[in-house]
Design an enzyme around this catalytic site. Structure first.
Site, PDB file in Angstrom:
ATOM      1  N   ARG A   1      25.181   9.918  -5.244  1.00 57.48           N
ATOM      2  CA  ARG A   1      25.248   9.293  -3.920  1.00 57.48           C
ATOM      3  C   ARG A   1      26.367   8.288  -3.730  1.00 57.48           C
ATOM      4  NH1 ARG A   1      18.984   8.322  -2.761  1.00 57.48           N
ATOM      5  NH2 ARG A   1      18.670  10.542  -2.575  1.00 57.48           N
TER       6      ARG A   1
ATOM      7  N   ALA B   1       3.470   3.913  -2.567  1.00 53.80           N
ATOM      8  CA  ALA B   1       3.196   4.718  -3.767  1.00 53.80           C
ATOM      9  C   ALA B   1       2.868   3.852  -4.976  1.00 53.80           C
ATOM     10  CB  ALA B   1       4.410   5.595  -4.070  1.00 53.80           C
TER      11      ALA B   1
ATOM     12  N   GLU C   1       9.860  -0.242  -5.766  1.00 51.87           N
ATOM     13  CA  GLU C   1      11.213  -0.590  -5.320  1.00 51.87           C
ATOM     14  C   GLU C   1      11.530  -2.085  -5.408  1.00 51.87           C
ATOM     15  OE1 GLU C   1      12.446   1.530  -1.813  1.00 51.87           O
ATOM     16  OE2 GLU C   1      14.244   0.270  -1.583  1.00 51.87           O
TER      17      GLU C   1
ATOM     18  N   TRP D   1       8.073   7.662   4.445  1.00 49.62           N
ATOM     19  CA  TRP D   1       9.288   8.240   5.030  1.00 49.62           C
ATOM     20  C   TRP D   1      10.065   9.117   4.072  1.00 49.62           C
ATOM     21  CZ3 TRP D   1      10.094   7.998  10.100  1.00 49.62           C
ATOM     22  CH2 TRP D   1       9.330   7.059  10.799  1.00 49.62           C
TER      23      TRP D   1
ATOM     24  N   HIS E   1      19.983   2.483   1.846  1.00 47.80           N
ATOM     25  CA  HIS E   1      18.840   3.377   1.616  1.00 47.80           C
ATOM     26  C   HIS E   1      17.861   2.858   0.566  1.00 47.80           C
ATOM     27  CE1 HIS E   1      16.700   7.166   1.430  1.00 47.80           C
ATOM     28  NE2 HIS E   1      16.969   7.303   0.145  1.00 47.80           N
TER      29      HIS E   1
ATOM     30  N   SER F   1       0.822  -1.215   0.000  1.00 49.85           N
ATOM     31  CA  SER F   1       0.000   0.000   0.000  1.00 49.85           C
ATOM     32  C   SER F   1       0.855   1.264   0.000  1.00 49.85           C
ATOM     33  CB  SER F   1      -0.930   0.001   1.223  1.00 49.85           C
ATOM     34  OG  SER F   1      -0.157  -0.102   2.408  1.00 49.85           O
TER      35      SER F   1
ATOM     36  N   ARG G   1      20.713   4.687  -8.308  1.00 47.89           N
ATOM     37  CA  ARG G   1      19.526   5.516  -8.546  1.00 47.89           C
ATOM     38  C   ARG G   1      19.827   6.999  -8.358  1.00 47.89           C
ATOM     39  NH1 ARG G   1      15.422   7.651  -5.036  1.00 47.89           N
ATOM     40  NH2 ARG G   1      16.425   6.606  -3.294  1.00 47.89           N
TER      41      ARG G   1
ATOM     42  N   LEU H   1      10.217   7.543  -6.229  1.00 41.85           N
ATOM     43  CA  LEU H   1       8.752   7.725  -6.136  1.00 41.85           C
ATOM     44  C   LEU H   1       8.178   7.847  -7.546  1.00 41.85           C
ATOM     45  CD1 LEU H   1       8.529  10.145  -3.081  1.00 41.85           C
ATOM     46  CD2 LEU H   1       7.620   7.824  -3.207  1.00 41.85           C
TER      47      LEU H   1
ATOM     48  N   GLU I   1      19.018  18.200  -5.739  1.00 43.37           N
ATOM     49  CA  GLU I   1      19.683  17.114  -5.015  1.00 43.37           C
ATOM     50  C   GLU I   1      20.891  16.641  -5.815  1.00 43.37           C
ATOM     51  OE1 GLU I   1      16.554  14.261  -4.298  1.00 43.37           O
ATOM     52  OE2 GLU I   1      15.881  15.310  -2.515  1.00 43.37           O
TER      53      GLU I   1
ATOM     54  N   HIS J   1      22.772   5.724   1.344  1.00 43.40           N
ATOM     55  CA  HIS J   1      22.592   7.180   1.392  1.00 43.40           C
ATOM     56  C   HIS J   1      23.743   7.755   2.203  1.00 43.40           C
ATOM     57  CE1 HIS J   1      20.834  11.124   1.938  1.00 43.40           C
ATOM     58  NE2 HIS J   1      19.827  10.795   1.153  1.00 43.40           N
TER      59      HIS J   1
HETATM   60  P1  FAD Z   1       6.826   0.924  -0.099  1.00 41.69           P
HETATM   61  O1  FAD Z   1       6.360   2.308   0.034  1.00 41.69           O
HETATM   62  O2  FAD Z   1       8.013   0.512   0.709  1.00 41.69           O
HETATM   63  O3  FAD Z   1       5.597   0.008   0.271  1.00 41.69           O
HETATM   64  C1  FAD Z   1       5.736  -1.392   0.387  1.00 41.69           C
HETATM   65  C2  FAD Z   1       4.401  -1.949   0.779  1.00 41.69           C
HETATM   66  O4  FAD Z   1       4.462  -3.378   0.698  1.00 41.69           O
HETATM   67  C3  FAD Z   1       3.998  -1.631   2.215  1.00 41.69           C
HETATM   68  O5  FAD Z   1       2.623  -1.389   2.257  1.00 41.69           O
HETATM   69  C4  FAD Z   1       4.333  -2.916   2.952  1.00 41.69           C
HETATM   70  O6  FAD Z   1       3.552  -3.109   4.102  1.00 41.69           O
HETATM   71  C5  FAD Z   1       3.966  -3.930   1.894  1.00 41.69           C
HETATM   72  N1  FAD Z   1       4.573  -5.244   2.075  1.00 41.69           N
HETATM   73  C6  FAD Z   1       5.875  -5.585   2.143  1.00 41.69           C
HETATM   74  N2  FAD Z   1       6.003  -6.899   2.318  1.00 41.69           N
HETATM   75  C7  FAD Z   1       4.757  -7.406   2.376  1.00 41.69           C
HETATM   76  C8  FAD Z   1       4.212  -8.694   2.578  1.00 41.69           C
HETATM   77  N3  FAD Z   1       4.975  -9.774   2.757  1.00 41.69           N
HETATM   78  N4  FAD Z   1       2.865  -8.833   2.601  1.00 41.69           N
HETATM   79  C9  FAD Z   1       2.048  -7.759   2.439  1.00 41.69           C
HETATM   80  N5  FAD Z   1       2.503  -6.520   2.249  1.00 41.69           N
HETATM   81  C10 FAD Z   1       3.846  -6.355   2.220  1.00 41.69           C
HETATM   82  N6  FAD Z   1      12.447   8.296  -3.029  1.00 41.69           N
HETATM   83  C11 FAD Z   1      12.228   9.426  -3.743  1.00 41.69           C
HETATM   84  O7  FAD Z   1      11.938   9.353  -4.943  1.00 41.69           O
HETATM   85  N7  FAD Z   1      12.295  10.641  -3.128  1.00 41.69           N
HETATM   86  C12 FAD Z   1      12.601  10.777  -1.806  1.00 41.69           C
HETATM   87  O8  FAD Z   1      12.643  11.877  -1.288  1.00 41.69           O
HETATM   88  C13 FAD Z   1      12.871   9.611  -1.052  1.00 41.69           C
HETATM   89  N8  FAD Z   1      13.194   9.691   0.260  1.00 41.69           N
HETATM   90  C14 FAD Z   1      13.351   8.542   0.980  1.00 41.69           C
HETATM   91  C15 FAD Z   1      13.589   8.621   2.356  1.00 41.69           C
HETATM   92  C16 FAD Z   1      13.671   7.472   3.111  1.00 41.69           C
HETATM   93  C17 FAD Z   1      13.923   7.560   4.592  1.00 41.69           C
HETATM   94  C18 FAD Z   1      13.535   6.203   2.488  1.00 41.69           C
HETATM   95  C19 FAD Z   1      13.627   4.941   3.291  1.00 41.69           C
HETATM   96  C20 FAD Z   1      13.310   6.119   1.130  1.00 41.69           C
HETATM   97  C21 FAD Z   1      13.214   7.284   0.361  1.00 41.69           C
HETATM   98  N9  FAD Z   1      12.966   7.225  -1.011  1.00 41.69           N
HETATM   99  C22 FAD Z   1      12.754   8.371  -1.724  1.00 41.69           C
HETATM  100  C23 FAD Z   1      12.703   5.942  -1.657  1.00 41.69           C
HETATM  101  C24 FAD Z   1      11.189   5.760  -1.800  1.00 41.69           C
HETATM  102  O9  FAD Z   1      10.559   6.242  -0.639  1.00 41.69           O
HETATM  103  C25 FAD Z   1      10.813   4.304  -1.994  1.00 41.69           C
HETATM  104  O10 FAD Z   1      11.626   3.709  -2.959  1.00 41.69           O
HETATM  105  C26 FAD Z   1       9.363   4.189  -2.437  1.00 41.69           C
HETATM  106  O11 FAD Z   1       8.534   4.856  -1.527  1.00 41.69           O
HETATM  107  C27 FAD Z   1       8.971   2.734  -2.534  1.00 41.69           C
HETATM  108  O12 FAD Z   1       7.586   2.659  -2.740  1.00 41.69           O
HETATM  109  P2  FAD Z   1       6.908   1.242  -2.974  1.00 41.69           P
HETATM  110  O13 FAD Z   1       5.477   1.506  -3.196  1.00 41.69           O
HETATM  111  O14 FAD Z   1       7.665   0.491  -3.985  1.00 41.69           O
HETATM  112  O15 FAD Z   1       7.143   0.483  -1.594  1.00 41.69           O
HETATM  113  C1  SIN Z   2      16.564  12.312   0.304  1.00 38.48           C
HETATM  114  O1  SIN Z   2      15.685  13.102   0.644  1.00 38.48           O
HETATM  115  O2  SIN Z   2      17.766  12.512   0.425  1.00 38.48           O
HETATM  116  C2  SIN Z   2      16.144  11.035  -0.284  1.00 38.48           C
HETATM  117  C3  SIN Z   2      15.856  11.234  -1.695  1.00 38.48           C
HETATM  118  C4  SIN Z   2      15.818   9.914  -2.375  1.00 38.48           C
HETATM  119  O3  SIN Z   2      16.090   8.880  -1.779  1.00 38.48           O
HETATM  120  O4  SIN Z   2      15.524   9.922  -3.568  1.00 38.48           O
END
Ligand code: FAD
Ligand code: SIN
Length: 533
Positions: free
Chosen positions: A290, A20, A375, A50, A351, A18, A386, A392, A118, A242
């Protein structure tokens, strides 16, 4: 059978995750289909919530798609797939428009969106909501999903494995995916969720490492599940560190956004007082990609025996710092650090997982019935490293691509067959939870020490040997005891660690995030590391 054990599908599509990627796919699918979104723990527990810095998009008249493509491929050390890079970058402005329509309150200068900068970006092109972009995006997507009558959201479901043809009542050849088996974290039952199409959006595997900015649940579940079901994974050795995670005894994984360096933050060696990036990348300094900055910090820490380096933005003035970085300022103030007048102690931390399940531009995996986005995938966008804030963006573009492809092909997908219930007759309750904790800690520690920022073949082989021993132990455990979320995660963490180490051993060069003392040169030709189950 309990109510949630859906052998007769009540939903057309199941989305695992759930964040992005998952919610973007769900919202698009829900224009025509009934969608079930499953998430481990809380619905806001993924990395999306986050994210700090923001989302990269070409929105300024002086910027071009070609600039963004070039920056992405320079950061990715040429391992990117140019077609995938163009596909994502050209769709970025439309993704930002959709987020604005959903009510994401991006910062603005008068009418225009405010763009920050950035590392690795040649232009200002990061749209953001202060320094807490992820929370704003996650909240807006979740609100829209909750308001949509075609979407059902179930948190507290740890997906264990994909249901494939292997699980049919009348077994045929393995291959097609028909949904997931998921542990209901509240009552301990294992549910069948069966559907015509499944979208995997389960995030990264950052928690394979002792120090990571990723949340607790980033245990590589999606990558491991897809691998076990027969999908290829690629470039798992490309683990992004990171450069600037807060160094603090109380708070272990708090990120200091790259936008701090983007807005003028400087890195200093606390022992010499020198701005050390001048020795490593004199042209780009703190705004080098990075991998370069993280390796420079790692080298300073090792050379001078430091615990951390300093990141200083106090010269920008208190008003500027507080207005640009209110979340970080508040957090640091609570820890007794005043970033408006003193430097912040920082260290690199894992990261982002650049590798993952191989997908094409329609987000299709190798397995019929399974699409993947975000991701957990390797789409060709990131290559060997990356570019900041492209992640995102990838979630929005590929979440949408998965949904469009499913909608387009819906009539050809076929009805799910009868699927066997989960067999828990041969397992008992575990009385040895300490085994899980011990193994979990051990994996994260040796991954940090042996498979970190700078690698050697000898260290990688040490890690591979430890993994082989632990795998036997964890598989025995998994086959004997009732599943829990901790056990599911341990099994997946170990599987992801194995894929990372195998990929790292296969790459006989240094490129992007994979730097090994045994092969310091970069090959002329860039090749993906593709593992086949
Ligand atoms: P996620 O948002 O990680 O969601 C994963 C989902 O899968 C969650 O709902 C989780 O509960 C679910 N899940 C996992 N395993 C299971 C399972 N076994 N069963 C059921 N559900 C499961 N990227 C940017 O582009 N810009 C930024 O500024 C940035 N800042 C960041 C800062 C931090 C601190 C971090 C950690 C990352 C950052 N990133 C940033 C990277 C970015 O946030 C992530 O790559 C992106 O949000 C991943 O989205 P996603 O939907 O793929 O997975
Ligand atoms: C950050 O805000 O430095 C994270 C950005 C990213 O992971 O893309």
């Amino acid at each position: 059978m309990n109510d949630a054990d859906m052998n007769n599908p009540a939903y057309d599509v199941i989305v695992v995750g759930s964040g992005a990627a998952g919610l973007t796919a769900a919202l698009e699918l829900a224009t025509r289909l009934k969608v079930l979104v499953l998430a481990k723990g809380s619905l806001t527990g993924g990395s999306t919530a986050w994210a700090q810095g923001g989302i990269a998009a070409v929105l300024d008249a002086g910027d071009t798609f070609e600039n963004h493509v070039r920056d992405t491929m320079v950061a990715g050390a040429g391992l990117n797939d140019r077609e995938a890079v163009e596909f994502v970058i050209e769709r970025a402005p439309a993704s930002i428009d959709r987020l604005c329509e959903l009510g994401v309150p991006f910062n603005r200068d008068d009418k225009d969106l405010h763009l920050t900068r950035e590392g690795g970006h040649s232009h200002r092109r990061i749209v953001h909501v202060d320094d807490a972009t992820g929370w704003a995006v996650q909240s807006a997507l979740l609100r829209a999903a909750q308001d949509n009558p075609n979407i059902t959201l179930l948190g507290g479901r740890s997906c264990i494995d994909f249901i494939t043809d292997r699980h049919r009542e009348n077994f045929s050849a393995a291959g097609r995916v028909w949904g997931v088996y998921a542990l209901n974290e509240e009552n301990g039952a294992v549910e069948r969720h069966v559907a015509r199409a499944t979208v995997l959006a389960a995030g990264g595997a950052g928690r394979c490492y002792l120090f990571s900015t990723a949340p607790r649940g980033a245990t590589g579940d999606g990558i491991a599940m897809a691998w076990r079901a027969g999908a290829r994974v690629s470039n798992m050795e490309m683990m992004q560190f990171h450069p600037t995670c807060l160094y603090n005894f109380e708070v272990k994984n708090f990120l200091i956004t790259e936008a701090v360096r983007g807005e003028g933050g400087r890195l200093y060696n606390p022992q010499t007082g020198k701005r050390f990036m001048a020795y490593y990348d004199p042209d780009r300094m703190e705004l080098a990609p990075r991998d370069v900055v993280a390796r420079a910090i790692d080298a300073e820490i090792k050379r001078f025996g430091l615990d951390f380096v300093h990141l200083d933005i106090s010269h920008a003035g208190a008003d500027f710092v507080r207005s640009h970085f209110p979340t970080i300022d508040e957090k640091l103030t609570g820890l007794g650090i005043d970033m408006t007048s003193e430097p912040i102690p920082v260290v690199p931390a894992q990261h982002y997982t650049c590798g993952g399940v191989v997908v094409d531009l329609a987000a299709r995996t190798d397995l019929p019935g399974l699409w993947a986005a975000g991701e957990c995938t390797e789409s060709g966008l990131h290559g060997a490293n990356r570019l900041a804030s492209n992640s995102l963006l990838e979630c929005f573009v590929f979440g949408e691509a998965a949904a469009s492809d499913i909608l387009e092909r819906w009539d050809t997908l076929g009805e799910p067959p009868a699927i066997k219930a989960w067999d828990a007759t041969r397992v008992t309750d575990s009385d040895e939870m300490v085994v899980i904790k011990q193994n979990w800690t051990e994996i994260r520690r040796f991954m940090w020490n042996y498979v970190g920022i700078v690698r050697t073949t000898k260290r990688l082989e040490r890690a591979a040997n430890r993994i082989a021993l632990l795998k036997q132990e964890v598989e025995d455990y998994y086959g004997s005891f009732v599943v829990t979320t901790d056990l599911i995660e341990l099994r997946n963490l170990l599987q992801a660690a194995e894929l990372i180490v195998r990929s790292a051993l296969e790459r006989k060069e240094s490129r992007g995030l994979h730097y090994t003392l045994d092969y310091p040169e970069t090959d002329e030709e860039a090749r993906d590391t593709v593992l086949v189950p």
